[in-house]
Design a protein around this motif. Sequence first.
Motif, PDB file in Angstrom:
ATOM      1  N   TYR A 115       0.984  -6.258   2.228  1.00  0.00           N
ATOM      2  CA  TYR A 115       1.756  -5.700   3.340  1.00  0.00           C
ATOM      3  C   TYR A 115       2.418  -4.373   2.952  1.00  0.00           C
ATOM      4  O   TYR A 115       2.507  -3.457   3.760  1.00  0.00           O
ATOM      5  N   PHE A 116       2.864  -4.290   1.699  1.00  0.00           N
ATOM      6  CA  PHE A 116       3.526  -3.069   1.249  1.00  0.00           C
ATOM      7  C   PHE A 116       2.609  -1.855   1.362  1.00  0.00           C
ATOM      8  O   PHE A 116       3.042  -0.767   1.731  1.00  0.00           O
ATOM      9  N   LEU A 117       1.348  -2.049   1.026  1.00  0.00           N
ATOM     10  CA  LEU A 117       0.385  -0.949   1.088  1.00  0.00           C
ATOM     11  C   LEU A 117      -0.361  -0.986   2.421  1.00  0.00           C
ATOM     12  O   LEU A 117      -0.598  -2.045   2.983  1.00  0.00           O
ATOM     13  N   MET A 118      -0.755   0.187   2.882  1.00  0.00           N
ATOM     14  CA  MET A 118      -1.486   0.272   4.145  1.00  0.00           C
ATOM     15  C   MET A 118      -2.411   1.487   4.112  1.00  0.00           C
ATOM     16  O   MET A 118      -2.183   2.446   3.363  1.00  0.00           O
ATOM     17  N   TYR A 119      -3.458   1.402   4.893  1.00  0.00           N
ATOM     18  CA  TYR A 119      -4.369   2.545   5.019  1.00  0.00           C
ATOM     19  C   TYR A 119      -3.941   3.377   6.217  1.00  0.00           C
ATOM     20  O   TYR A 119      -3.862   2.882   7.346  1.00  0.00           O
ATOM     21  N   ASP A 120      -3.641   4.640   5.957  1.00  0.00           N
ATOM     22  CA  ASP A 120      -3.232   5.575   7.005  1.00  0.00           C
ATOM     23  C   ASP A 120      -4.485   6.201   7.605  1.00  0.00           C
ATOM     24  O   ASP A 120      -5.141   7.031   6.963  1.00  0.00           O
ATOM     25  N   TYR A 121      -4.842   5.801   8.820  1.00  0.00           N
ATOM     26  CA  TYR A 121      -6.074   6.298   9.446  1.00  0.00           C
ATOM     27  C   TYR A 121      -5.963   7.773   9.824  1.00  0.00           C
ATOM     28  O   TYR A 121      -6.992   8.469   9.914  1.00  0.00           O
ATOM     29  N   ASN A 122      -4.749   8.256  10.033  1.00  0.00           N
ATOM     30  CA  ASN A 122      -4.590   9.669  10.398  1.00  0.00           C
ATOM     31  C   ASN A 122      -4.869  10.583   9.202  1.00  0.00           C
ATOM     32  O   ASN A 122      -5.626  11.554   9.311  1.00  0.00           O
ATOM     33  N   GLN A 123      -4.259  10.271   8.061  1.00  0.00           N
ATOM     34  CA  GLN A 123      -4.472  11.074   6.858  1.00  0.00           C
ATOM     35  C   GLN A 123      -5.636  10.573   6.008  1.00  0.00           C
ATOM     36  O   GLN A 123      -6.029  11.216   5.052  1.00  0.00           O
ATOM     37  N   GLN A 124      -6.142   9.377   6.338  1.00  0.00           N
ATOM     38  CA  GLN A 124      -7.251   8.757   5.615  1.00  0.00           C
ATOM     39  C   GLN A 124      -6.917   8.561   4.132  1.00  0.00           C
ATOM     40  O   GLN A 124      -7.705   8.903   3.240  1.00  0.00           O
ATOM     41  N   ILE A 125      -5.746   8.001   3.900  1.00  0.00           N
ATOM     42  CA  ILE A 125      -5.306   7.726   2.538  1.00  0.00           C
ATOM     43  C   ILE A 125      -4.683   6.333   2.476  1.00  0.00           C
ATOM     44  O   ILE A 125      -4.265   5.777   3.486  1.00  0.00           O
ATOM     45  N   CYS A 126      -4.610   5.790   1.270  1.00  0.00           N
ATOM     46  CA  CYS A 126      -3.913   4.530   1.015  1.00  0.00           C
ATOM     47  C   CYS A 126      -2.490   4.876   0.599  1.00  0.00           C
ATOM     48  O   CYS A 126      -2.272   5.606  -0.371  1.00  0.00           O
ATOM     49  N   THR A 127      -1.510   4.369   1.317  1.00  0.00           N
ATOM     50  CA  THR A 127      -0.122   4.748   1.070  1.00  0.00           C
ATOM     51  C   THR A 127       0.815   3.572   1.277  1.00  0.00           C
ATOM     52  O   THR A 127       0.413   2.518   1.790  1.00  0.00           O
TER      53      THR A 127
ATOM     54  N   LEU B 199      -9.933   4.263  -3.695  1.00  0.00           N
ATOM     55  CA  LEU B 199      -9.231   3.160  -3.026  1.00  0.00           C
ATOM     56  C   LEU B 199      -8.785   3.523  -1.616  1.00  0.00           C
ATOM     57  O   LEU B 199      -8.150   2.705  -0.941  1.00  0.00           O
ATOM     58  N   ASP B 200      -9.085   4.716  -1.181  1.00  0.00           N
ATOM     59  CA  ASP B 200      -8.697   5.140   0.169  1.00  0.00           C
ATOM     60  C   ASP B 200      -9.694   4.608   1.193  1.00  0.00           C
ATOM     61  O   ASP B 200     -10.400   5.362   1.877  1.00  0.00           O
ATOM     62  N   VAL B 201      -9.751   3.285   1.273  1.00  0.00           N
ATOM     63  CA  VAL B 201     -10.676   2.597   2.167  1.00  0.00           C
ATOM     64  C   VAL B 201      -9.914   1.442   2.821  1.00  0.00           C
ATOM     65  O   VAL B 201      -9.173   0.725   2.127  1.00  0.00           O
ATOM     66  N   PRO B 202     -10.053   1.245   4.118  1.00  0.00           N
ATOM     67  CA  PRO B 202      -9.364   0.124   4.768  1.00  0.00           C
ATOM     68  C   PRO B 202      -9.716  -1.207   4.108  1.00  0.00           C
ATOM     69  O   PRO B 202     -10.835  -1.395   3.619  1.00  0.00           O
ATOM     70  N   ILE B 203      -8.798  -2.121   4.082  1.00  0.00           N
ATOM     71  CA  ILE B 203      -8.897  -3.464   3.496  1.00  0.00           C
ATOM     72  C   ILE B 203      -8.865  -3.394   1.965  1.00  0.00           C
ATOM     73  O   ILE B 203      -8.062  -4.076   1.323  1.00  0.00           O
ATOM     74  N   ILE B 204      -9.730  -2.571   1.370  1.00  0.00           N
ATOM     75  CA  ILE B 204      -9.703  -2.417  -0.082  1.00  0.00           C
ATOM     76  C   ILE B 204      -8.347  -1.893  -0.529  1.00  0.00           C
ATOM     77  O   ILE B 204      -7.809  -2.310  -1.559  1.00  0.00           O
ATOM     78  N   CYS B 205      -7.790  -0.980   0.242  1.00  0.00           N
ATOM     79  CA  CYS B 205      -6.477  -0.416  -0.054  1.00  0.00           C
ATOM     80  C   CYS B 205      -5.445  -1.515  -0.216  1.00  0.00           C
ATOM     81  O   CYS B 205      -4.680  -1.533  -1.194  1.00  0.00           O
ATOM     82  N   GLU B 206      -5.410  -2.438   0.719  1.00  0.00           N
ATOM     83  CA  GLU B 206      -4.401  -3.489   0.686  1.00  0.00           C
ATOM     84  C   GLU B 206      -4.733  -4.603  -0.313  1.00  0.00           C
ATOM     85  O   GLU B 206      -3.862  -5.085  -1.036  1.00  0.00           O
ATOM     86  N   MET B 207      -5.989  -5.017  -0.372  1.00  0.00           N
ATOM     87  CA  MET B 207      -6.366  -6.161  -1.189  1.00  0.00           C
ATOM     88  C   MET B 207      -6.417  -5.828  -2.676  1.00  0.00           C
ATOM     89  O   MET B 207      -6.198  -6.708  -3.525  1.00  0.00           O
ATOM     90  N   TYR B 208      -6.686  -4.581  -2.997  1.00  0.00           N
ATOM     91  CA  TYR B 208      -6.768  -4.199  -4.420  1.00  0.00           C
ATOM     92  C   TYR B 208      -5.457  -4.491  -5.134  1.00  0.00           C
ATOM     93  O   TYR B 208      -5.440  -5.072  -6.228  1.00  0.00           O
ATOM     94  N   ALA B 209      -4.341  -4.082  -4.523  1.00  0.00           N
ATOM     95  CA  ALA B 209      -3.043  -4.291  -5.162  1.00  0.00           C
ATOM     96  C   ALA B 209      -2.759  -5.775  -5.372  1.00  0.00           C
ATOM     97  O   ALA B 209      -2.208  -6.180  -6.407  1.00  0.00           O
TER      98      ALA B 209
END
Length: 386
Positions: free
Chosen positions: A170-182, A100-110
């Motif tokens: 909105y609560f979840l976001m993809y961190d491009y620096n660490q490349q994780i969903c957080t 799930l550490d992928v942009p958009i998927i990170c936020e939309m999955y939840a």
Amino acid sequence: MEVTEALNASSSTNNTPVDRQLADIYAIHNPGQAAVDKYVTPIIYILGFPGNILAFLVWIGKRMRHSSGCYLAALALSDLMFMALHVLFELVNVWNMAILDVPIICEMYAVFFLWSQYYSPLLVLGFTVERYISICHPFRREKLCTTRRAVIVIILLCLLSLGLCAIQGYFLMYDYNQQICTMRKSVTDGGVESVWSIWTWVTEMLIFLLVPVVVLGVNIRVIKEARRIGREESMRSLKGTPRKNSATTLMLLAVSFYLIVTTLPVSIMYALNYSFLEGRLSMTDEEIENDVTWQQHFAYLQARAVIQEIGLTHYACNFYIYCITGKIFRGELCKMIAFVRCKAWSKGGMLGEHTRYYSTAETTVALNTCTTANGRSTQSTPETSV
């Protein structure tokens, strides 16, 4: 219930020293929790996926498209979607796969995962209220309990569930620096008083505590009214005459009560979360083994894992409730299976090729089953029957 609590944990699992230390402590001192997820959940998948698919196919059948059938078809589809998304949840949280550490998927999955989780109890509430109207206000049944109104309510409940979950994007976001969903730091600041914590508590208690309690209250009212009507019919010497809606009422009550039995304990365990916090991380393994706080925390986690697995069966076992309590459902299921078998046998001349391996009686039964499933009658030629 399990999902929203774990989203916060999974969004940062193994990404900070504290998380890594907790994971190591759990692996050493509480392996039973992971074992429950690894070996019990797949069994629920085995039951749930084919069950929900079959239930959906039966309920969308022409004869089953009444108002209650619409609710139950939507419920089967919602549960099927939940279980499909739950597979990804397990891969992330139990098997440590960063899928799930992928942009958009990170936020939309939840958003969609929680939507499917919230939608099922709301659908149960919907058909429970409809059954209340049908039994307790029979003169309004023809006006209010129609297929068209059921579809409208199903859509409205879908939008309500989606509205409650949309903010998770909105609560979840993809961190491009660490490349994780957080989780966003701004929504988790303050601990139990944070925006995320307060929103989660409000929505969880609404869906998994208030809704089951309302369903329970409505069901008690329906049962009392049904018993009253039964006594009146008995006094009129109509005890042997079955009521038209009695079988459907029994099936829907069974589904409703199963929701209550499997959901309320999970809600209670969730409410106790902050009563059994972990102990000091600086302790040695020997100290942890003898520490009361840590041992109570492990016992709580173990009990919660078992109760959550039981709660998960609500999304997997409705099909089997239909089979046990619904005579009409069983009949439609048998017709559907017979039709599929006949299609398979007749495809490419398979039925004609293989009849020579069966006795005359077996072949006749097979042909009669096929003609019944297809809704028409044909006469077998002597050559085919041999």
